[in-house]
Enzyme design. Structure first.
Site, PDB file in Angstrom:
ATOM      1  N   ARG A  50      11.422   6.657  -1.994  1.00  0.00           N
ATOM      2  CA  ARG A  50      10.841   5.253  -2.823  1.00  0.00           C
ATOM      3  C   ARG A  50      11.823   5.328  -4.279  1.00  0.00           C
ATOM      4  NH1 ARG A  50       4.923   3.611  -0.902  1.00  0.00           N
ATOM      5  NH2 ARG A  50       5.232   2.233  -2.973  1.00  0.00           N
ATOM      6  N   ASP A  52      12.132   4.350  -8.499  1.00  0.00           N
ATOM      7  CA  ASP A  52      12.254   3.448  -9.145  1.00  0.00           C
ATOM      8  C   ASP A  52      12.430   2.367  -9.714  1.00  0.00           C
ATOM      9  OD1 ASP A  52       9.569   5.468  -9.513  1.00  0.00           O
ATOM     10  OD2 ASP A  52      10.169   6.209 -10.920  1.00  0.00           O
ATOM     11  N   ARG A 196      13.476  12.588 -13.415  1.00  0.00           N
ATOM     12  CA  ARG A 196      13.806  11.551 -14.806  1.00  0.00           C
ATOM     13  C   ARG A 196      12.286  13.170 -16.193  1.00  0.00           C
ATOM     14  NH1 ARG A 196      11.269   6.228 -14.931  1.00  0.00           N
ATOM     15  NH2 ARG A 196      11.991   6.180 -16.556  1.00  0.00           N
TER      16      ARG A 196
END
Length: 243
Positions: A50, A52, A196
């Site tokens: 999923r 971002d 990230r």
């Protein structure tokens, strides 16, 4: 119920991430709408990762079940006609009835691009984080090496109540170019913002903001506040999912 696997790529720039959100343009929302148009019914879908808002995918995998027989190549062509050019469906195929894009996956592989060039390239601005400065790549490699193996990645994840942040990282490395750095990471799964945040820590270490000798302590602390920088989403691409 017969199950199908759908392989797709997308430019995540104009979307609020993968997951459907009321009143927002999302990958799942657009894909399921297109499936409903072509199939005459909207199947429930499962997804390998999923992503971002702003994150891209080259090798995303979606699965769904439907009673009707499907012509996979024809469905792929129809979906591309509706969803292109932001999406590209490379294939639709029948799979085992118990196949799940999410739960059957054995690994996910991501790529992150970071540019050290003093001026940005407008043609790649949606895929590359333009930092515009020299970095200590050897120090950044130390971050990558430290996360290989099984760890609690709570320091790098936006935690969810009752959910474990323990993940197994099989590969992590920086591939240095003259001005473009490519970060590769492969794990059995990732928690929210993990990649990230790892890139953000490597950046802070590479610019001398965070000491190299604090890397292990940060990982073992499990404290989200120890990682200051979260790299922007647009440099990240879900590259491959393994089954």
């Amino acid at each position: 119920m017969p199950s199908y696997r759908l392989d797709l790529a997308y430019d995540g720039t104009g979307f609020r991430g993968y997951a459907r959100q009321e009143g927002q343009r999302t990958i799942q929302g657009e894909l399921e709408s297109a499936l409903g148009t072509v199939l005459g019914t909207t199947p429930a879908t499962a997804v390998a990762g999923r992503t971002d808002a702003g994150v891209h995918a080259r090798g995303q995998v979606v699965s769904f079940g439907i009673e009707d027989d499907i012509d996979g190549p024809q469905l792929a062509r129809s979906l591309n006609g509706i969803l292109g050019p932001e999406f590209s469906v490379s294939g639709v195929m029948r799979v085992e009835d118990d196949f799940s894009a999410r739960f059957s996956a054995t690994y996910r592989r991501y790529r992150y691009l970071m540019s050290l060039a003093p001026a940005g390239d407008p043609l790649t601005r949606h895929q590359v984080w333009q930092v515009g400065r020299a970095l200590d790549v050897d120090a950044m490699q130390a971050v990558a090496a430290a996360v290989i193996g099984e760890h609690d990645f709570g320091a790098f994840c936006r935690s969810m109540h009752g959910k474990s942040n323990v993940r197994r990282v099989d590969e992590a490395l920086w591939d240095p170019g003259e001005e473009l750095l490519t970060f590769w990471i492969q794990a059995n799964a990732f928690c929210h913002q993990m990649v990230r945040s790892l890139v953000g820590l490597a950046y802070d270490v590479g610019r001398g903001f965070t000491p190299v000798d604090s890397i292990t302590e940060i990982i073992e602390s499990g404290e989200r506040g120890r990682v200051v920088t979260v790299a922007p989403a647009h440099g990240l691409t879900l590259w491959e999912v393994g089954y």
